[in-house]
Write an enzyme that holds these catalytic residues in place. Structure first.
Site, PDB file in Angstrom:
ATOM      1  N   HIS B  97      -6.342   8.263  19.009  1.00 61.83           N
ATOM      2  CA  HIS B  97      -7.552   7.592  18.533  1.00 61.83           C
ATOM      3  C   HIS B  97      -7.564   7.556  17.003  1.00 61.83           C
ATOM      4  O   HIS B  97      -7.752   6.501  16.400  1.00 61.83           O
ATOM      5  CB  HIS B  97      -8.797   8.309  19.071  1.00 61.83           C
ATOM      6  N   ASP B 126      -0.110 -19.590  -2.180  1.00 68.07           N
ATOM      7  CA  ASP B 126       0.321 -18.547  -1.246  1.00 68.07           C
ATOM      8  C   ASP B 126       0.499 -17.266  -2.047  1.00 68.07           C
ATOM      9  O   ASP B 126       0.207 -17.255  -3.239  1.00 68.07           O
ATOM     10  CB  ASP B 126       1.639 -18.938  -0.550  1.00 68.07           C
ATOM     11  N   TRP B 162      -4.252  13.834  14.100  1.00 70.22           N
ATOM     12  CA  TRP B 162      -3.752  12.732  13.257  1.00 70.22           C
ATOM     13  C   TRP B 162      -3.139  13.231  11.978  1.00 70.22           C
ATOM     14  O   TRP B 162      -2.362  12.542  11.366  1.00 70.22           O
ATOM     15  CB  TRP B 162      -4.843  11.680  13.008  1.00 70.22           C
ATOM     16  N   SER B 192       5.572  -1.193   6.036  1.00 76.46           N
ATOM     17  CA  SER B 192       4.790  -2.429   6.092  1.00 76.46           C
ATOM     18  C   SER B 192       3.727  -2.447   5.001  1.00 76.46           C
ATOM     19  O   SER B 192       3.596  -3.426   4.255  1.00 76.46           O
ATOM     20  CB  SER B 192       4.135  -2.540   7.470  1.00 76.46           C
ATOM     21  N   SER B 193       2.972  -1.353   4.873  1.00 76.42           N
ATOM     22  CA  SER B 193       1.908  -1.308   3.870  1.00 76.42           C
ATOM     23  C   SER B 193       2.473  -1.418   2.461  1.00 76.42           C
ATOM     24  O   SER B 193       1.908  -2.100   1.606  1.00 76.42           O
ATOM     25  CB  SER B 193       1.123  -0.006   3.987  1.00 76.42           C
ATOM     26  N   HIS B 276      -5.834  11.768   1.035  1.00 82.27           N
ATOM     27  CA  HIS B 276      -7.097  11.470   0.383  1.00 82.27           C
ATOM     28  C   HIS B 276      -7.136  10.089  -0.244  1.00 82.27           C
ATOM     29  O   HIS B 276      -8.094   9.349   0.001  1.00 82.27           O
ATOM     30  CB  HIS B 276      -7.567  12.549  -0.579  1.00 82.27           C
ATOM     31  N   GLU B 278      -5.657   7.701   0.881  1.00 85.08           N
ATOM     32  CA  GLU B 278      -5.761   6.858   2.084  1.00 85.08           C
ATOM     33  C   GLU B 278      -7.225   6.589   2.443  1.00 85.08           C
ATOM     34  O   GLU B 278      -7.585   5.492   2.851  1.00 85.08           O
ATOM     35  CB  GLU B 278      -5.039   7.542   3.252  1.00 85.08           C
ATOM     36  N   TYR B 280      -9.623   6.222   0.414  1.00 84.89           N
ATOM     37  CA  TYR B 280     -10.084   5.145  -0.464  1.00 84.89           C
ATOM     38  C   TYR B 280      -9.390   3.834  -0.158  1.00 84.89           C
ATOM     39  O   TYR B 280      -9.943   2.767  -0.406  1.00 84.89           O
ATOM     40  CB  TYR B 280      -9.931   5.567  -1.933  1.00 84.89           C
ATOM     41  N   SER B 291     -19.468  -6.360  -2.007  1.00 85.51           N
ATOM     42  CA  SER B 291     -19.777  -6.962  -3.300  1.00 85.51           C
ATOM     43  C   SER B 291     -19.691  -8.486  -3.255  1.00 85.51           C
ATOM     44  O   SER B 291     -20.194  -9.157  -4.155  1.00 85.51           O
ATOM     45  CB  SER B 291     -18.814  -6.430  -4.370  1.00 85.51           C
ATOM     46  N   HIS B 325      -9.387  19.430  -1.485  1.00 87.34           N
ATOM     47  CA  HIS B 325     -10.678  19.761  -0.880  1.00 87.34           C
ATOM     48  C   HIS B 325     -10.610  19.661   0.647  1.00 87.34           C
ATOM     49  O   HIS B 325     -11.534  20.076   1.324  1.00 87.34           O
ATOM     50  CB  HIS B 325     -11.819  18.911  -1.471  1.00 87.34           C
ATOM     51  N   HIS B 326      -9.506  19.140   1.174  1.00 92.04           N
ATOM     52  CA  HIS B 326      -9.301  19.207   2.620  1.00 92.04           C
ATOM     53  C   HIS B 326      -8.775  20.582   3.034  1.00 92.04           C
ATOM     54  O   HIS B 326      -8.626  20.856   4.216  1.00 92.04           O
ATOM     55  CB  HIS B 326      -8.308  18.136   3.078  1.00 92.04           C
ATOM     56  N   THR B 351     -19.158   6.303  -7.214  1.00 87.63           N
ATOM     57  CA  THR B 351     -19.654   5.787  -5.932  1.00 87.63           C
ATOM     58  C   THR B 351     -21.146   5.511  -6.022  1.00 87.63           C
ATOM     59  O   THR B 351     -21.629   4.453  -5.590  1.00 87.63           O
ATOM     60  CB  THR B 351     -19.372   6.798  -4.812  1.00 87.63           C
ATOM     61  N   LYS B 354     -21.903   2.416  -7.953  1.00 88.36           N
ATOM     62  CA  LYS B 354     -21.724   1.212  -7.151  1.00 88.36           C
ATOM     63  C   LYS B 354     -22.945   0.965  -6.280  1.00 88.36           C
ATOM     64  O   LYS B 354     -23.440  -0.163  -6.178  1.00 88.36           O
ATOM     65  CB  LYS B 354     -20.492   1.355  -6.249  1.00 88.36           C
ATOM     66  N   ARG B 473     -14.485  21.054  16.158  1.00 91.64           N
ATOM     67  CA  ARG B 473     -13.924  19.743  16.487  1.00 91.64           C
ATOM     68  C   ARG B 473     -12.688  19.948  17.355  1.00 91.64           C
ATOM     69  O   ARG B 473     -12.113  21.046  17.384  1.00 91.64           O
ATOM     70  CB  ARG B 473     -13.589  18.953  15.233  1.00 91.64           C
TER      71      ARG B 473
END
Lengths: 208, 653, 116
Positions: B97, B126, B162, B192-193, B276, B278, B280, B291, B325-326, B351, B354, B473
């Site tokens: 998941h 293009d 994950w 790919s990314s 991390h 990721e 963002y 926006s 911080h993880h 943040t 924004k 969890r």
């Protein structure tokens, strides 16, 4: 893939497609290659960190008796020389001197292969004479992974440049391919600067 | 096809720069031309719009798949001590998941918007490298297939979570090939990314229309650029970490083997150095979409444009400095804890800036509450809740208490569903008329919105309470006397309402794409350059080069003075130059897929075929196909043909 | 198939500039080689190890900048390319440095074993 040219190519009658003009005047391929190199900094940064972290946390025994520092210095010098010839090849392409570019490219490939040969010899010597294997100790694990990844980068560069060298004999290489050679050259120089970092921080550091 | 086509023979005859060889090298494969069979057209296309549609369709499929996995998880947790599914299957479900939602649903949905909207917003024909773009698409699709193939192999999908912490992923504790599938498919998806990100960076820096300076770029395009930079700098870390894990599993190296001097904690560092940023990568495209949507429906320019752009960049940079911080509970030491807590709190500033700017955009506007706007407002409010719990986690003592509880699950679902998914839905409702020329039904859109909002809050708000009272969890089940039953029941009910809302949305997309009515080219009274052409745009996007005079150009065309109206460049006498279709991106993708599959099956015995001891042959075949495709790709060149716009179809021609 | 030179010759200013680069490149390779031998020599000198470390860092930085600035043409290219590369380089360097510091702190038994 579009390319911007600082001066008109070939015949003046040829029209330039608008999508080939770039906002910055820098060709797309070059921007993409620099972005790739920025990314590759992070790639090798992670690998080198791994090696250095294990070096300091496991406190593995003195490995200076394993290294052959004269050989490694020699191959460092060889890689630096290949970088010189790479720069000369790009310069020759800009001058429009194909023959010169071809010889320089040949020299880059020769020096690159010598470097790779030295590395193969080094690995062979380490494994068979000294028993340092990738799954024998943590030093072997990080050392082979780091220098091996660099070696694969060198191998890929040699294949890339050899392809251009062969291609140049088919009479289809033109002035605008100076850009392609330049982009390949950027890659090659980057592989060189990675070795500039690896040489002191993987090899010489063990003697400090 | 109505457009007349002139093949670009003049430039190849003269050895011009449009890319010399027109036909494939050695004549092995002819490049499909205009008017080829639709299936071949879609397989070989280099058109960013078709690529985007395929990205989007595949991402929606994976979104549904990941959603079904989530519903099975909630069904299992609907009551105490249920044994609906086995604990192992439960572990596989939450692993798949998470991985599916992040890498196969949200990221590619973002990529679909990058592909479709960004070139239109900058007035380009293009992207910079059209064939590389096709390669990214096929590699993403095959990477998704590779990950989900694991279900069909003995041992099944990976059960490691994950983020796959070492040493659980070592061959001792996870001997099955599910983990190998996970490692290799993430590696493939990373390629790919990365390829897509290099492409977008070159495109945005280099291919803007005349007059479109960086500070006139639509915010979505800015966020595309920043996200692409995050991708190219974050993915190398996981690439290396995955290589190290693969070496540990396949070659017996010691990277994460504690008994041999390796340090499992290193995996956590390397993973979160990627992980991390990721986060963002998932949220910045969403912020870009918001926006774009808010000014249109508030009928006001975006408040504080430069500040919004700058805040996005600051978030991107700070995102690389907070990964630990993880890992607050891993014993980092006081200095490291303080530093990372401080840096994490700092991220709240851009943040918050924004969010205040978005509120400022709404303030005093003549707001229309159409479906995209509802989702956008839903995004702001829900994302704020996720943001608040995020700041709570920046505090080390609080985080220590909440680590690995359902509180964390509530937090990241608020930022990912309430944040990313809400914004992506807003974007889909907003840009669907652009992509298909048809408008989604407002009534069903609103039904879908309220179901999603209500179901989402019912499902995830109780998880805060569950986490506070200590429910860990990833727990397969729980005892009745823990007092968690009631909230879990509500959560499951909410999850199914959310599922219903999403099902209505997906059904609506399929129905409208198939049977919907045509709508105006600019149904929302929009502001940015993508609306200055037909809906859907022709293959060439803009018949003539737009010359941009101001930010919010299309709005200025409608409501502002003459001198800042959009101008069009001269008609191109030779016709519009289009890049040729190519087979090689697809073949290179297939080669990479086979190569990766060979690595997955590295240690497996080959069934049915005597004489083959391992799958090394598969790797040789895959790698050869990859290299061959790359060579032929390089040799065939970008190619190109000329297209003359059909004035009866394209009023802008 | 022809072995003839198919390139069109460049204009005079280009030729002159490229010829000047030739001397720059040769000078640079001398510096790079010298720096490499310096690196080799200082490690056998009886300097304190901290000084040696900084010496190695300094010398490799000189070599790094030399290659990037001249061989890789950043000196002659637009500033944008330097910025793109610097973004990656700075974030990578910062990450490496942070990792080094994190693992220095990573527990008393580790700190005792650590010797440069």
């Amino acid at each position: 893939m579009s390319q911007a040219h600082t001066e008109p190519l070939g015949k003046a009658s040829e029209h330039v497609h608008p999508e080939e003009q770039t906002n910055t005047g820098i060709p797309n391929k070059k921007v993409a290659m620099w972005a790739f190199l920025a990314s590759d900094c992070m790639f090798f940064g992670t690998l080198i960190s791994t090696h250095l972290i294990y070096r300091k946390t496991t406190g593995y025994p003195d490995v200076t008796h394993i290294f052959d520092i004269e050989l490694t210095t020699g191959s460092t010098f060889i890689l630096l020389m290949s970088s010189l010839f790479m720069a000369l090849a790009v310069s020759a392409m800009h001058k429009g001197n194909l023959n010169n570019a071809r010889w320089s490219l040949g020299a880059v490939i020769l020096f690159g292969s010598l470097f790779l040969g030295a590395q193969v010899y080094e690995f062979h010597h380490f494994v068979h004479d000294l028993g340092l294997t990738i799954n024998g100790s943590i030093f072997g694990t990080t050392f082979y992974t780091l220098t091996g990844t660099h070696g694969i980068h060198v191998l890929f560069g040699i294949i890339w440049l050899s392809s251009w060298l062969i291609y140049s004999f088919f009479g289809t290489m033109k002035r605008e391919h100076a850009l392609d050679i330049e982009v390949a050259g950027l890659y090659w120089h980057f592989v060189d600067i990675v070795w500039i970092i690896i040489f002191p921080f993987v090899y010489l550091i063990e003697y400090v | 096809m109505a457009e007349s086509i002139v093949h670009d023979t003049h430039s190849s005859a003269k050895g011009g720069h449009a890319g010399a060889p027109q036909k494939s090298f050695f004549g092995l494969l002819k490049r499909p031309g205009e008017g080829c069979h639709p299936v071949i057209d879609w397989l070989t296309t280099v058109d960013h719009k078709k690529i985007a549609i395929m990205y989007g369709a595949a991402a929606l499929f994976f979104l549904v798949l990941g959603g079904v996995e989530a519903l099975i998880i909630r069904w299992q947790l609907a009551g105490p001590e249920r044994e609906m599914i086995s604990a192992r299957f439960y572990n596989q479900l939450f692993t798949m998941h998470g991985t599916t939602m992040i890498f196969l649903a949200v990221m590619p949905l973002g990529a679909a918007f990058f592909n479709y909207i960004m070139p239109l917003q900058i007035g380009a024909r293009d992207v910079a490298f059209p064939r590389l773009n096709a390669f990214s698409l096929w590699v993403f699709l095959l990477g998704g297939v590779l990950l989900n193939l694991s279900w069909f192999f003995p041992g099944g999908a990976p059960p490691v979570g994950w983020f796959a912490y070492a040493p659980l992923t070592s061959s001792t504790y996870s001997p099955g090939i599910g983990t190998d599938f996970w490692v290799l498919s993430l590696q493939v998806l990373g390629i790919s990314s990365l390829a897509a990100a290099f492409n977008f960076i070159a495109t945005i820096i280099n291919m803007r229309a005349p007059g479109l300076s960086m500070m006139r770029l639509p915010v979505f395009t800015w966020m595309t650029l920043i996200t692409s930079f995050l991708i190219i700098l974050a993915f190398p870390a996981i690439t290396i970490a995955l290589v190290q894990l693969m070496f540990d599993r396949n070659f017996g190296t010691f990277f994460f083997e504690a008994g041999e001097g390796g340090r499992p904690i290193l995996w956590q560092h390397l993973f979160w150095i990627f992980g991390h940023p990721e986060v963002y990568i998932l949220i910045l495209p969403a912020m870009g979409i918001i926006s774009e949507v808010l000014p249109v429906f508030a009928r006001k320019p975006l408040f504080g444009y430069p500040i919004i752009v700058f805040s996005g960049a600051v978030i991107g940079v700070l995102g690389f400095a907070v990964w630990s911080h993880h890992m607050f509970t891993t014993g980092l030491g006081v200095i490291a804890l303080s530093a990372f807590a401080l840096l994490t709190m700092l991220i709240a500033i851009p943040t918050g800036v924004k969010i205040f700017n978005w509120i400022g955009t709404l303030w005093g506007g003549r707001i229309r509450f159409d479906t995209p706007m509802l989702f956008a407002i839903g995004f702001i409010s829900m994302f704020m809740i996720g943001g608040f719990t995020g700041i709570m986690h920046a505090s080390v003592p609080v985080d220590t208490q909440q680590h690995d509880t359902y509180f964390v699950v509530a937090h990241f679902h608020y930022v990912l569903i309430g944040g990313s998914i809400m914004a992506l839905l807003a974007g889909i409702y907003y840009w669907f008329p652009k992509v298909s020329g048809k408008q989604l039904s407002e009534r069903w859109g609103k039904i879908s919105f309220w179901l999603v909002l209500a179901g989402f809050n019912l499902a995830f708000f109780p998880m805060h309470f569950l986490g506070m009272t200590g429910m860990p969890r990833r727990t397969h089940t729980y005892r009745a006397d823990m007092g968690w039953t009631e909230w879990n029941v509500w959560s499951t009910v909410g999850a199914f309402i959310l599922g219903l809302g999403m099902a209505i949305f997906v059904g609506q997309i399929i129905y409208t794409a198939w049977k919907g009515r045509r709508c105006k080219a600019d149904p929302w009274d929009s502001r940015t350059l993508e609306w200055a052409t037909t809906s859907p745009p022709q293959a060439y996007n803009f018949p003539r080069t737009p010359i941009v005079k101001t930010r919010d150009q299309v709005w200025a065309d409608k409501y502002d003075s003459e001198e800042i109206h959009l101008e069009w460049g001269p008609e191109e006498e030779h016709g519009i130059h289009m890049p040729d279709r190519s087979w090689y991106p697809l073949f290179a993708g297939i080669g990479l897929f086979i190569f990766a599959l060979g690595w997955v099956l590295f240690k497996e015995p080959v069934p049915f075929i005597p004489g083959f001891a391992n799958f090394l042959h598969l790797q040789v075949v895959g790698f050869s196909l990859l290299m061959l495709s790359i060579y032929l790709w390089a040799l065939e060149g970008p190619g190109g043909y000329h297209l003359h716009p059909d004035k009866s179809k394209d009023p802008y021609a | 198939m022809s072995v003839t030179n198919t390139l069109t010759p460049a204009s005079r200013p280009v030729l002159e500039e490229e010829s000047r680069k030739y001397f720059t490149f040769v000078n640079l390779i001398i510096v790079l080689t010298a720096a490499t031998f310096f690196e080799l020599i200082i490690i056998v000198m009886p300097f304190p190890s901290l000084l040696l470390m900084w010496g190695l860092i300094g010398l490799s930085l000189v070599k790094f900048v030399g290659v990037v600035w001249w061989f890789m043409h950043l000196r002659w290219d637009q500033i944008l390319l330097t910025l793109v590369f610097l973004v990656g380089l700075i974030i990578a360097t910062g990450t490496v440095a942070a990792l080094m510091l994190l693992f220095e702190e990573g527990g008393p038994e580790v700190a005792e074993e650590f010797q440069v």
